[in-house]
Design a protein around this motif. Sequence first.
Motif, short mmCIF file in Angstrom:
data_model
loop_
_atom_site.label_atom_id
_atom_site.label_comp_id
_atom_site.label_asym_id
_atom_site.label_seq_id
_atom_site.Cartn_x
_atom_site.Cartn_y
_atom_site.Cartn_z
N HIS A 177 -6.05 -2.12 9.95
CA HIS A 177 -5.18 -1.11 10.56
C HIS A 177 -4.38 -1.82 11.65
N ASP A 178 -3.17 -2.21 11.29
CA ASP A 178 -2.35 -3.01 12.20
C ASP A 178 -1.44 -2.09 13.02
N LEU A 179 -1.68 -2.06 14.33
CA LEU A 179 -0.89 -1.17 15.20
C LEU A 179 0.39 -1.83 15.69
N GLY A 180 0.58 -3.10 15.36
CA GLY A 180 1.82 -3.78 15.75
C GLY A 180 1.72 -4.46 17.10
N MET A 181 2.86 -4.53 17.79
CA MET A 181 2.87 -5.23 19.09
C MET A 181 3.08 -4.22 20.21
N ASP A 182 2.89 -4.68 21.44
CA ASP A 182 3.10 -3.83 22.62
C ASP A 182 2.29 -2.53 22.51
N VAL A 183 1.00 -2.69 22.23
CA VAL A 183 0.13 -1.54 21.95
C VAL A 183 -0.74 -1.25 23.17
N ASP A 184 -0.74 0.01 23.63
CA ASP A 184 -1.56 0.31 24.81
C ASP A 184 -2.96 0.79 24.40
N GLU A 185 -3.81 0.93 25.43
CA GLU A 185 -5.22 1.25 25.17
C GLU A 185 -5.39 2.62 24.51
N LYS A 186 -4.48 3.54 24.83
CA LYS A 186 -4.61 4.90 24.26
C LYS A 186 -4.45 4.86 22.73
N GLN A 187 -3.47 4.07 22.27
CA GLN A 187 -3.26 3.97 20.81
C GLN A 187 -4.49 3.36 20.14
N ILE A 188 -5.12 2.41 20.83
CA ILE A 188 -6.29 1.75 20.25
C ILE A 188 -7.47 2.72 20.16
N ILE A 189 -7.69 3.45 21.27
CA ILE A 189 -8.76 4.46 21.31
C ILE A 189 -8.58 5.46 20.17
N GLU A 190 -7.35 5.96 20.05
CA GLU A 190 -7.05 6.95 19.03
C GLU A 190 -7.37 6.41 17.63
N LYS A 191 -6.99 5.16 17.41
CA LYS A 191 -7.20 4.55 16.09
C LYS A 191 -8.69 4.33 15.82
N VAL A 192 -9.45 3.95 16.86
CA VAL A 192 -10.89 3.76 16.68
C VAL A 192 -11.50 5.10 16.27
N LYS A 193 -11.07 6.18 16.95
CA LYS A 193 -11.61 7.50 16.64
C LYS A 193 -11.23 7.92 15.22
N ASP A 194 -9.98 7.70 14.86
CA ASP A 194 -9.45 8.07 13.53
C ASP A 194 -10.15 7.38 12.39
N THR A 195 -10.37 6.05 12.56
CA THR A 195 -10.80 5.24 11.43
C THR A 195 -12.30 4.93 11.46
N GLY A 196 -12.90 5.04 12.65
CA GLY A 196 -14.29 4.60 12.79
C GLY A 196 -14.42 3.10 12.63
N ALA A 197 -13.35 2.37 12.95
CA ALA A 197 -13.37 0.92 12.81
C ALA A 197 -14.48 0.30 13.66
N SER A 198 -15.04 -0.81 13.17
CA SER A 198 -16.13 -1.44 13.93
C SER A 198 -15.66 -2.72 14.63
N ILE A 199 -14.42 -3.13 14.34
CA ILE A 199 -13.89 -4.34 14.98
C ILE A 199 -12.50 -4.05 15.53
N VAL A 200 -12.28 -4.47 16.79
CA VAL A 200 -10.93 -4.43 17.35
C VAL A 200 -10.54 -5.87 17.65
N ALA A 201 -9.42 -6.32 17.07
CA ALA A 201 -8.96 -7.69 17.26
C ALA A 201 -7.62 -7.66 17.99
N LEU A 202 -7.62 -8.25 19.19
CA LEU A 202 -6.42 -8.20 20.02
C LEU A 202 -5.81 -9.57 20.21
N SER A 203 -4.47 -9.59 20.19
CA SER A 203 -3.75 -10.82 20.40
C SER A 203 -2.99 -10.73 21.72
N SER A 204 -3.05 -11.81 22.50
CA SER A 204 -2.21 -11.89 23.71
C SER A 204 -1.69 -13.30 23.85
#
Length: 212
Positions: free
Chosen positions: A119-146
């Motif tokens: 589930h690729d949220l793209g770039m310039d992604v804030d914490e709220k979008q990530i939280i929402e996606k974790v809740k939506d998908t039940g994903a077990s891994i979050v991979a962040l690039s900086s």
Amino acid sequence: MEFEKITELIIELEVDDIQDAVKEALNEGKDPYDVLNALTKGMDEVGRRYEEKEYYLTELVLAGETMKEAFKVLQPALAASDKAESKTKVILATVKGDNHDIGKNILGSLLLSSGFEIHDLGMDVDEKQIIEKVKDTGASIVALSSLLTMTVEQIQVVHEALKEEGLRDQVKLIVGGAPLNNDLATKLGADDFAEDAVEGVKHIKQLAGKIS
Ligand code: B12
């Protein structure tokens, strides 16, 4: 098709020729991972030239475009070279304030090839979008690039936000990007760090309990 030629096409920003070169290499039976390596080498040199002020932003943008074109051809070959595994869900994102996505996209392609559900949220992604996606998908891994020193602290923001939402124990947080290292990643609250995308896939397999 020599690997040096592929590296050169990236360095020379030959956006119109790169696909044919990658196709030729694959048709000759070259390992897609070796082709990936040749492309990455080219990007390293582009980065060096930028640092030396031989290249400017225009060249960086073009190099990114060239890499993306190459990936359109390479991605299916990478996918075919790996056996599909069961689908662990991974959320991918470049952190808020950061518009670098080439490394993230490479990781995404390799993970896809390894049978992960991305589930690729793209770039310039804030914490709220990530939280929402974790809740939506039940994903077990979050991979962040900086890629920017200025934005690495966004990793901590995501870590804290996950904690606040009571989700931190459900997900493993892995991070990558040039300004990061193991120590810094740990300080920022991440569970893991990997130097490059190939290592990243290995670590993510480990985090997902697929290899020990
Ligand atoms: C291409 C590029 C750009 C392109 C990005 C295009 C795109 N769509 O991504 C553009 C032109 C947009 C750009 C813009 C800027 N850039 Co720039 N950019 C680069 C450059 C040359 C290459 C980055 C790259 O794609 N490398 C190739 C990929 C394959 O490597 P990678 O991203 O490092 O990813 C690998 C690993 O890090 C790892 N990885 C990455 N993410 C993740 C995530 C996980 C979970 C894991 C496990 C692994 C992992 O795996 C990847 C593959 O192996 C670098 C220099 C460099 N040598 O890195 C500068 C660089 C990152 N940019 C820099 C800067 C300063 C900027 C600008 C601020 C310039 C400006 N004055 O406007 C802007 C910022 C815009 C913004 N808000 O983000 C600096 C950052 C300095 C710093 N430490 O903060 C760098 C280092 C150049 C420099 N030396 O000054 N840039």
